[in-house]
Design a protein around this motif. Structure first.
Motif, PDB file in Angstrom:
ATOM      1  N   LEU A 151       0.689  -1.106  -0.136  1.00  0.00           N
ATOM      2  CA  LEU A 151       0.132  -0.115   0.064  1.00  0.00           C
ATOM      3  C   LEU A 151       0.936   1.345   0.026  1.00  0.00           C
ATOM      4  O   LEU A 151       0.522   2.059  -0.671  1.00  0.00           O
ATOM      5  N   SER A 152       1.921   1.263   0.561  1.00  0.00           N
ATOM      6  CA  SER A 152       2.727   2.204   0.865  1.00  0.00           C
ATOM      7  C   SER A 152       3.444   2.917  -0.664  1.00  0.00           C
ATOM      8  O   SER A 152       3.577   3.972  -0.663  1.00  0.00           O
ATOM      9  N   PHE A 153       3.521   1.866  -1.655  1.00  0.00           N
ATOM     10  CA  PHE A 153       4.109   2.288  -2.887  1.00  0.00           C
ATOM     11  C   PHE A 153       2.932   3.208  -3.594  1.00  0.00           C
ATOM     12  O   PHE A 153       3.432   3.956  -4.776  1.00  0.00           O
ATOM     13  N   VAL A 154       1.793   3.011  -3.349  1.00  0.00           N
ATOM     14  CA  VAL A 154       0.872   4.032  -3.872  1.00  0.00           C
ATOM     15  C   VAL A 154       1.223   5.452  -3.507  1.00  0.00           C
ATOM     16  O   VAL A 154       0.936   6.060  -4.564  1.00  0.00           O
ATOM     17  N   ALA A 155       1.462   5.805  -2.336  1.00  0.00           N
ATOM     18  CA  ALA A 155       2.095   7.226  -1.956  1.00  0.00           C
ATOM     19  C   ALA A 155       3.369   7.338  -2.731  1.00  0.00           C
ATOM     20  O   ALA A 155       3.246   8.603  -3.233  1.00  0.00           O
ATOM     21  N   VAL A 156       4.178   6.713  -2.928  1.00  0.00           N
ATOM     22  CA  VAL A 156       5.411   6.805  -3.612  1.00  0.00           C
ATOM     23  C   VAL A 156       5.293   7.395  -4.926  1.00  0.00           C
ATOM     24  O   VAL A 156       5.714   8.170  -5.451  1.00  0.00           O
ATOM     25  N   ILE A 157       4.425   6.355  -5.427  1.00  0.00           N
ATOM     26  CA  ILE A 157       4.133   6.574  -7.111  1.00  0.00           C
ATOM     27  C   ILE A 157       3.447   7.857  -7.291  1.00  0.00           C
ATOM     28  O   ILE A 157       3.672   8.515  -8.187  1.00  0.00           O
ATOM     29  N   THR A 158       2.452   8.138  -6.502  1.00  0.00           N
ATOM     30  CA  THR A 158       1.688   9.480  -6.389  1.00  0.00           C
ATOM     31  C   THR A 158       2.671  10.588  -6.331  1.00  0.00           C
ATOM     32  O   THR A 158       2.544  11.753  -7.192  1.00  0.00           O
ATOM     33  N   SER A 159       3.442  10.438  -5.377  1.00  0.00           N
ATOM     34  CA  SER A 159       4.533  11.619  -5.305  1.00  0.00           C
ATOM     35  C   SER A 159       5.527  11.809  -6.445  1.00  0.00           C
ATOM     36  O   SER A 159       5.755  12.866  -6.954  1.00  0.00           O
ATOM     37  N   LEU A 160       5.790  10.768  -7.103  1.00  0.00           N
ATOM     38  CA  LEU A 160       6.709  10.752  -8.261  1.00  0.00           C
ATOM     39  C   LEU A 160       5.807  11.488  -9.419  1.00  0.00           C
ATOM     40  O   LEU A 160       6.596  12.132 -10.248  1.00  0.00           O
ATOM     41  N   LEU A 161       4.574  11.134  -9.513  1.00  0.00           N
ATOM     42  CA  LEU A 161       3.871  11.543 -10.645  1.00  0.00           C
ATOM     43  C   LEU A 161       3.822  12.936 -10.334  1.00  0.00           C
ATOM     44  O   LEU A 161       3.287  13.827 -11.430  1.00  0.00           O
ATOM     45  N   LEU A 162       3.587  13.495  -9.049  1.00  0.00           N
ATOM     46  CA  LEU A 162       3.267  14.928  -8.984  1.00  0.00           C
ATOM     47  C   LEU A 162       4.757  15.951  -8.954  1.00  0.00           C
ATOM     48  O   LEU A 162       4.547  17.101  -9.027  1.00  0.00           O
ATOM     49  N   MET A 163       5.881  15.257  -9.139  1.00  0.00           N
ATOM     50  CA  MET A 163       7.109  15.995  -9.535  1.00  0.00           C
ATOM     51  C   MET A 163       7.296  16.575 -10.880  1.00  0.00           C
ATOM     52  O   MET A 163       6.848  16.178 -11.701  1.00  0.00           O
ATOM     53  N   ARG A 164       7.982  17.824 -10.608  1.00  0.00           N
ATOM     54  CA  ARG A 164       8.168  18.417 -11.737  1.00  0.00           C
ATOM     55  C   ARG A 164       9.776  18.677 -11.950  1.00  0.00           C
ATOM     56  O   ARG A 164      10.238  19.656 -11.463  1.00  0.00           O
ATOM     57  N   LEU A 165      10.248  17.944 -13.006  1.00  0.00           N
ATOM     58  CA  LEU A 165      11.616  18.020 -12.861  1.00  0.00           C
ATOM     59  C   LEU A 165      12.138  18.667 -14.442  1.00  0.00           C
ATOM     60  O   LEU A 165      11.223  18.556 -15.059  1.00  0.00           O
ATOM     61  N   PRO A 166      13.474  18.765 -14.388  1.00  0.00           N
ATOM     62  CA  PRO A 166      14.067  19.496 -15.644  1.00  0.00           C
ATOM     63  C   PRO A 166      13.901  18.391 -16.800  1.00  0.00           C
ATOM     64  O   PRO A 166      13.845  17.155 -16.659  1.00  0.00           O
TER      65      PRO A 166
END
Length: 392
Positions: A151-166
């Motif tokens: 279940l914790s990976f759902v939070a991890v993947i959501t966080s990654l999708l919200l990132m804005r990188l160069p």
């Protein structure tokens, strides 16, 4: 939580210290075999996308492990097989994740603090995870631990999708993979400031860091406890690591990180020696905390030295050597420690590891102090030149 639960389940099923070592080996040896290729992938492809892929794969692995345990038909070899899959995933995850930290920090002057913050999150998980895992194991079973991890990976993947990188810039050259690997090795050979600390980490990972392989033996046999006891031991080690994180984060710019690495290695070895034969649980936890404080520097300081020194085009490949030294030597060490413990017992094995840590610190002391001595000599020469000019 998953790592704690896997170790406890394996020990409960087998009552074998050797099988504990084999469990760590199964998880981490694939990282040793494939981490160099993971570094090449990290330097060639978009690290963000690589990380997103590895986290989704980790979610699937954790879910399968939870289903296997809930089915109540799991065998040791099925758990070990899923551990091997996790090791393969980590071979590509670690180089991409560690290198991505550099890209996330706009002001590179803050990089050392960012790496310390990153380590503090890891060690906070190390503090809270095992304690929670021990309680959940005791109340709800291993399947609940594995389900929460999935279940914790759902939070991890959501966080990654919200990132804005160069935006990722693709490499123009089309070199062969073997060429990329050889370039990484040559770069490491030509940069002894990085090479020596990675070699030191390899020695520590092989002979000292696998001490935690034997912690279930301490929890069940020496302290006459249960899964919760195992979690508490890990948590006190994590508490020491958190203290080490705050210490590193408080360092002012310009401090010699290699000397601090040397001192913390001495603290680590001393903590293990004191912990090894202490049978009174409260005092043992004091020594476990000291060990955690010293242990924390092994990866964080070396990672910081690498990230602040390595050329950006070589970052992924050099970090893969770092990952190979850490994740590669540790499973071999876990097998060794498990086998030795079967013969001489867990307390004498950990005592030996503490002594070896002190020996490693002594052996690498000249290399770690060399840069400091060279800088001091350079400053003295500059002062002498200024005095000479004044006389003239």
């Amino acid at each position: 939580m998953q790592r704690t639960a896997v170790s406890w389940v394996i020990y409960t099923m087998t009552h074998s210290a050797f099988m504990l070592g084999l469990t760590v080996f199964a998880t981490q040896f694939p990282s040793f075999l494939l981490s160099l290729f993971g570094g090449v992938i990290s330097d060639r492809l978009d690290r963000y996308k690589v990380l997103l892929f590895t986290q989704v794969a980790s979610l699937i692995q954790a879910t399968l492990l939870a289903i296997l345990i809930f089915s109540r038909q799991s065998t040791v070899w099925e758990i070990l097989s899923l551990s091997v899959i996790l090791g393969i995933i980590n071979a590509f995850d670690v180089p991409a994740r560690q290198a991505l930290v550099y890209e996330m920090v706009d002001d590179k002057a803050n990089l050392a603090n960012a790496l310390a913050l990153n380590s503090s999150m890891v060690n906070l998980a190390r503090l809270v995870g095992p304690a929670v895992s021990g309680i959940v194991l005791e109340k709800f079973g291993a399947g609940a631990c594995f389900s929460l991890n999935a279940l914790s990976f759902v939070a991890v993947i959501t966080s990654l999708l919200l990132m804005r990188l160069p935006a990722h810039t693709r490499r123009a050259d089309k070199k062969k993979v073997i060429t990329d690997l050889s370039e990484g090795f040559v770069y490491l050979k030509q940069t002894p400031a990085i090479g020596y600390v990675i070699l030191m980490l390899a020695c520590m990972s092989l002979l000292v860091l696998p001490y935690n392989t034997l912690l279930p033996v301490y929890a069940k046999v020496i302290f006459h406890g249960n899964a919760a006891t195992f979690g508490y031991i890990n948590s006190f080690i994590g508490l020491g690591a958190i203290g080490g994180t705050f210490f590193l984060a408080s360092l002012k710019e310009g401090r010699d990180l290699k000397i601090i690495l040397l001192v913390n290695t001495l603290i680590f070895g001393t903590g293990l020696i004191l912990f090894s034969h202490t049978s009174w649980f409260p005092l043992a936890m004091v020594f476990a905390t000291i060990s955690g404080f010293g242990m924390m520097s092994q990866t964080t300081l070396i990672n910081t030295i690498i990230q602040t020194t390595v050329h950006h085009t070589m970052r992924g490949r050099v970090i893969s050597f770092f990952a190979m030294a850490f994740f590669g030597m540790m499973p071999l060490g876990s097998l060794l420690i498990g086998a030795v413990s079967q013969r001489i017992g867990a307390p004498d094995t950990i005592l030996s590891e503490g002594i070896i840590a002190l020996i490693i610190a002594a052996l690498f002391s000249p290399f770690l102090r060399k840069e400091r001595l060279e800088r001091k000599n350079k400053e003295q020469m500059e002062e002498a030149e200024e005095e000479t000019l004044e006389v003239i």
